[in-house]
Design a protein around this motif. Structure first.
Motif, mmCIF file in Angstrom:
data_model
loop_
_atom_site.group_PDB
_atom_site.id
_atom_site.type_symbol
_atom_site.label_atom_id
_atom_site.label_comp_id
_atom_site.label_asym_id
_atom_site.label_seq_id
_atom_site.Cartn_x
_atom_site.Cartn_y
_atom_site.Cartn_z
ATOM 1 N N VAL A 8 0.519 -0.810 0.110
ATOM 2 C CA VAL A 8 0.031 -0.396 -0.057
ATOM 3 C C VAL A 8 0.666 1.301 0.066
ATOM 4 C CG1 VAL A 8 -1.807 1.013 0.911
ATOM 5 C CG2 VAL A 8 -1.952 -1.446 1.441
ATOM 6 N N ILE A 18 -4.163 7.292 -2.030
ATOM 7 C CA ILE A 18 -3.956 5.652 -1.654
ATOM 8 C C ILE A 18 -3.823 4.717 -2.912
ATOM 9 C CG2 ILE A 18 -4.995 3.873 -0.435
ATOM 10 C CD1 ILE A 18 -6.234 5.729 1.398
ATOM 11 N N VAL A 41 3.312 -1.081 4.232
ATOM 12 C CA VAL A 41 2.706 0.418 4.211
ATOM 13 C C VAL A 41 3.922 1.510 3.596
ATOM 14 C CG1 VAL A 41 0.987 1.823 4.648
ATOM 15 C CG2 VAL A 41 0.891 -0.138 5.132
ATOM 16 N N ILE A 50 -2.993 5.306 9.453
ATOM 17 C CA ILE A 50 -3.539 4.485 9.015
ATOM 18 C C ILE A 50 -4.791 4.002 9.779
ATOM 19 C CG2 ILE A 50 -2.194 5.182 7.025
ATOM 20 C CD1 ILE A 50 -1.764 2.385 7.016
ATOM 21 N N LEU A 52 -6.240 0.170 9.432
ATOM 22 C CA LEU A 52 -7.414 -0.883 7.941
ATOM 23 C C LEU A 52 -8.745 -1.749 8.463
ATOM 24 C CD1 LEU A 52 -3.685 -1.104 8.636
ATOM 25 C CD2 LEU A 52 -3.831 -2.921 6.923
ATOM 26 N N ILE A 97 -8.420 0.441 3.190
ATOM 27 C CA ILE A 97 -7.128 1.802 4.059
ATOM 28 C C ILE A 97 -7.953 2.586 4.225
ATOM 29 C CG2 ILE A 97 -4.947 2.032 3.782
ATOM 30 C CD1 ILE A 97 -5.315 -0.785 3.762
ATOM 31 N N LYS A 105 -10.828 6.954 1.917
ATOM 32 C CA LYS A 105 -10.867 5.354 2.443
ATOM 33 C C LYS A 105 -10.900 4.471 1.126
ATOM 34 C CE LYS A 105 -13.329 2.048 4.301
ATOM 35 N NZ LYS A 105 -14.989 1.713 5.207
#
Length: 252
Positions: A8, A18, A41, A50, A52, A97, A105
């Motif tokens: 990510v 993102i 990440v 962040i 998850l 994420i 998001k």
């Protein structure tokens, strides 16, 4: 060693952006199985938190050891995927994420499980029993086939009776219409073969007529021909000549 399933990337395109290195991931598991994996990440901006999460379909099946990590530059987030013994063989959902404290998001598809069922391997005892059964069945095959062959011989071997009558009737029936059907099919095929040749000759003559007409007409009555029309006329002309020559060679 835990396997990295996804990378990510945040804050690379813009603030709180993102990105995902893979469009989707697959976690191959059978019911009753469990696997630990990692999500990397990578942060191109200032340090941030962040979050998850997973979709409703994957709740209880994928668990993050840290669902709200603080990412400086690179952070590895461990997760556990499991399928219960009575669970579904294949489940599809998303991992989300969230960045910028809820302002952005984004998620990616996840396939948890396998399409095919778990293969059951035969044990050595079962394979030995299977070999014994096949060996016992082998000598019995000729004895089963013998009466079938014997019973079929008198049926095919009888040259008189109903078999002889039926064969003579079929021969007479087949020989009833040979000449007329043959003549009709030959006429039909001859007409079908002449039609394309007539069309080719007609097109060839029409193109020659238009070609001479273009030069014979006076300047005031001449028609203009574009490049596309000239190209189409040339292709049609070559096609007609080729078809006529091939037919002449076949007739010769």
């Amino acid at each position: 060693m835990e396997q990295i399933f996804q990378n990510v990337i945040i804050n690379r395109q813009e603030i709180n952006s993102i990105e995902f290195e893979k469009e989707s991931i697959e976690i191959p598991l059978y019911p009753g199985g469990e696997q630990t994996f990692e999500i990397l990440v990578t942060n191109y901006g200032s340090p941030t938190h962040i979050h998850l999460s997973v979709s409703e379909e994957l709740k209880g099946q994928i668990t993050f050891l840290r669902d709200n990590p603080y990412v400086l530059q690179k952070e590895y987030v461990s997760a556990v995927a499991r399928i219960s013994q009575e669970g579904r063989v294949l489940t599809k959902g998303h991992i989300y994420i969230t960045a910028g404290y809820g302002s952005k998001k984004k998620g990616f598809p996840v396939q948890l499980g396998k399409v095919e069922a778990k293969p059951q391997e035969l044990s050595k005892v079962e394979t030995a029993k299977w070999d014994e059964n096949t060996e016992e069945l082998k000598p019995s095959r000729p004895s089963v086939a013998e009466p079938v062959k014997k019973a079929s011989r008198p049926r095919t071997g009888s040259g008189s009776g109903f078999g002889g009558i039926s064969s003579s009737v079929l021969r007479n029936f087949k020989g009833g219409f040979p000449s007329t059907s043959g003549k009709r099919t030959r006429k039909g095929t001859g007409q079908n073969e002449r039609l394309p040749l007539a069309l080719a000759l007609g097109g060839f003559l029409l193109l020659i007529f238009l070609f001479f007409l273009y030069f014979i007409l006076p300047a005031g009555l001449q028609f203009s021909v574009s490049f596309t029309q000239a190209l189409l006329f040339s292709i049609l002309f070559v096609t007609c000549i080729t078809y006529i020559l091939l037919k002449i060679m076949e007739e010769g």
